[in-house]
Design an enzyme around this catalytic site. Structure first.
Site, PDB file in Angstrom:
ATOM      1  N   ASP A  68       0.713  -1.441  -0.082  1.00 26.86           N
ATOM      2  CA  ASP A  68       0.012  -0.027  -0.154  1.00 26.86           C
ATOM      3  C   ASP A  68       0.831   1.261   0.044  1.00 26.86           C
ATOM      4  O   ASP A  68       2.114   1.094   0.094  1.00 26.86           O
ATOM      5  CB  ASP A  68      -0.954  -0.209   1.204  1.00 26.86           C
ATOM      6  CG  ASP A  68      -0.270  -0.609   2.497  1.00 26.86           C
ATOM      7  OD1 ASP A  68       0.823  -0.166   2.689  1.00 26.86           O
ATOM      8  OD2 ASP A  68      -1.162  -1.138   3.370  1.00 26.86           O
ATOM      9  N   ASP A 137      -7.494  -3.359  14.487  1.00 28.16           N
ATOM     10  CA  ASP A 137      -8.967  -3.701  14.166  1.00 28.16           C
ATOM     11  C   ASP A 137      -8.771  -5.074  13.040  1.00 28.16           C
ATOM     12  O   ASP A 137      -9.839  -5.197  12.559  1.00 28.16           O
ATOM     13  CB  ASP A 137      -9.469  -2.729  13.338  1.00 28.16           C
ATOM     14  CG  ASP A 137      -8.631  -2.111  12.096  1.00 28.16           C
ATOM     15  OD1 ASP A 137      -7.665  -2.781  11.956  1.00 28.16           O
ATOM     16  OD2 ASP A 137      -9.182  -1.106  11.411  1.00 28.16           O
ATOM     17  N   HIS A 139      -7.071  -5.068  10.209  1.00 31.16           N
ATOM     18  CA  HIS A 139      -6.868  -4.914   8.813  1.00 31.16           C
ATOM     19  C   HIS A 139      -5.415  -5.664   8.376  1.00 31.16           C
ATOM     20  O   HIS A 139      -4.465  -5.704   9.102  1.00 31.16           O
ATOM     21  CB  HIS A 139      -7.039  -3.402   8.519  1.00 31.16           C
ATOM     22  CG  HIS A 139      -5.955  -2.449   8.990  1.00 31.16           C
ATOM     23  ND1 HIS A 139      -6.064  -1.342   9.638  1.00 31.16           N
ATOM     24  CD2 HIS A 139      -4.523  -2.742   9.020  1.00 31.16           C
ATOM     25  CE1 HIS A 139      -4.849  -0.805   9.972  1.00 31.16           C
ATOM     26  NE2 HIS A 139      -3.931  -1.534   9.505  1.00 31.16           N
ATOM     27  N   GLU A 144      -9.409  -2.162   5.433  1.00 32.99           N
ATOM     28  CA  GLU A 144     -10.136  -1.734   6.598  1.00 32.99           C
ATOM     29  C   GLU A 144     -11.265  -2.716   6.841  1.00 32.99           C
ATOM     30  O   GLU A 144     -11.753  -3.443   6.041  1.00 32.99           O
ATOM     31  CB  GLU A 144     -10.818  -0.239   6.634  1.00 32.99           C
ATOM     32  CG  GLU A 144      -9.360   0.723   6.571  1.00 32.99           C
ATOM     33  CD  GLU A 144      -8.645   0.981   7.934  1.00 32.99           C
ATOM     34  OE1 GLU A 144      -8.331  -0.035   8.772  1.00 32.99           O
ATOM     35  OE2 GLU A 144      -8.249   1.799   8.165  1.00 32.99           O
TER      36      GLU A 144
HETATM   37  P1  PGA Z   1       2.147  -1.706  12.710  1.00 34.15           P
HETATM   38  O1  PGA Z   1       0.856  -1.673  11.837  1.00 34.15           O
HETATM   39  O2  PGA Z   1       3.249  -2.835  12.103  1.00 34.15           O
HETATM   40  O3  PGA Z   1       2.835  -0.364  12.513  1.00 34.15           O
HETATM   41  O4  PGA Z   1       1.794  -2.266  14.033  1.00 34.15           O
HETATM   42  C1  PGA Z   1       0.246  -2.956  11.326  1.00 34.15           C
HETATM   43  C2  PGA Z   1      -0.741  -2.834  10.328  1.00 34.15           C
HETATM   44  O5  PGA Z   1      -1.514  -1.517  10.577  1.00 34.15           O
HETATM   45  O6  PGA Z   1      -1.018  -3.454   9.199  1.00 34.15           O
END
Ligand code: PGA
Length: 261
Positions: A68, A137, A139, A144
């Site tokens: 992304d 959450d 994702h 999302e």
């Molecule tokens: P993080 O984020 O590795 O910074 O915890 C993971 C994500 O949001 O996919």
């Protein structure tokens, strides 16, 4: 034939969990020097990239696709995922720049850019291994909650929770973009092997729901239960809400030699 499943590996620390993930990737690059890797950003894969750099693997023929990018941040922006990937991995390995693919957050034509990203993945034969983190959450990528489980690369709007979670990188929540381009869940499911990493208690609920809950777009990572080959590398904190954690530990400890990583 490759026999596989969803494998849950629980290690005491993030370092130990990362080291297993790094070995899986190193094995792939040694077996298939022109492997196609799907890569992730965020805090989670930082240790992994550090370890891969230290392994001095040969990346000359490797192709990468990132999950992304933020819409509206140009490649040179310090918080763009282009900057993140070059700073934390690509500048330190011998990958040719032409083999690196990250969605263009500054494109004037988002649908065409997304379509061409999907076509490029197909043109190189698909992704061999997709590295994934997980949001609090559930994702994966920036898919999302309530994302279509069949979605392809497209624009998404971040939820307030994700923007809050990512504010630490931008200094304030107000500076976190609202829109992103992300590979879809269908795109991720097409990868031949998914490698999900999670550390820390703040990920425990998302991981328990993803691994042991129902498959639901309210926890997009739960769709990985439908994928034939998934490795989940967890530090103890992120595993702390798994009901069957003792079973997963036992299974990993009893693996026959031929199946060991
Ligand atoms: P993080 O984020 O590795 O910074 O915890 C993971 C994500 O949001 O996919």
């Amino acid at each position: 034939m490759d026999i596989f499943d969803m494998e849950i590996i629980i290690q005491p620390t993030a370092e130990a969990a990362t080291s297993i993930a790094a070995r899986i990737i190193a094995c792939l690059l040694r077996e298939k020097p022109n492997a196609v890797l799907g890569l992730a950003t965020g805090s989670t894969p930082l240790l992994l990239y550090r370890e891969l750099i230290a392994m001095k693997l040969d990346w000359r023929k490797v192709t990468t696709f990132n999950l992304d990018e933020y819409v509206g941040l140009d490649a040179a922006h310090p918080q763009s995922y282009h900057s993140f990937m070059w700073e934390n991995l690509f500048w330190h390995v011998n990958i040719p720049a032409k083999n690196v693919n990250i969605p263009n957050g500054m494109t004037k034509n988002i649908p065409a850019c997304c379509e061409s990203y999907e076509r490029k993945i197909l043109a190189v034969g698909g992704i061999d291994l997709q590295v994934l983190g997980i949001g609090t959450d559930g994702h994966i990528g920036f898919n999302e909650q309530t994302s279509s489980l069949a979605s392809r690369t497209r624009i998404k709007t971040l939820t307030p929770r994700t923007r809050k979670d990512n504010a630490r990188f931008f200094g304030s929540e107000a500076k976190v973009p609202h829109h992103v381009i992300t590979m879809g869940i269908g795109t991720i499911l097409d990868a031949r092997h998914c490698l999900l990493l999670a550390f820390g208690k703040q990920k425990a609920r998302a991981i328990a729901e993803a691994v042991e809950g129902p498959v639901t777009s309210m926890n997009p990572a739960s769709v990985l239960q439908l994928h034939p080959k998934v490795t989940v590398c967890l530090a103890a904190g992120a595993a702390s809400k798994l009901k069957l954690r003792d079973y997963y530990r036992w299974v990993f400890d009893q693996k026959p030699d031929w199946q060991k990583i």
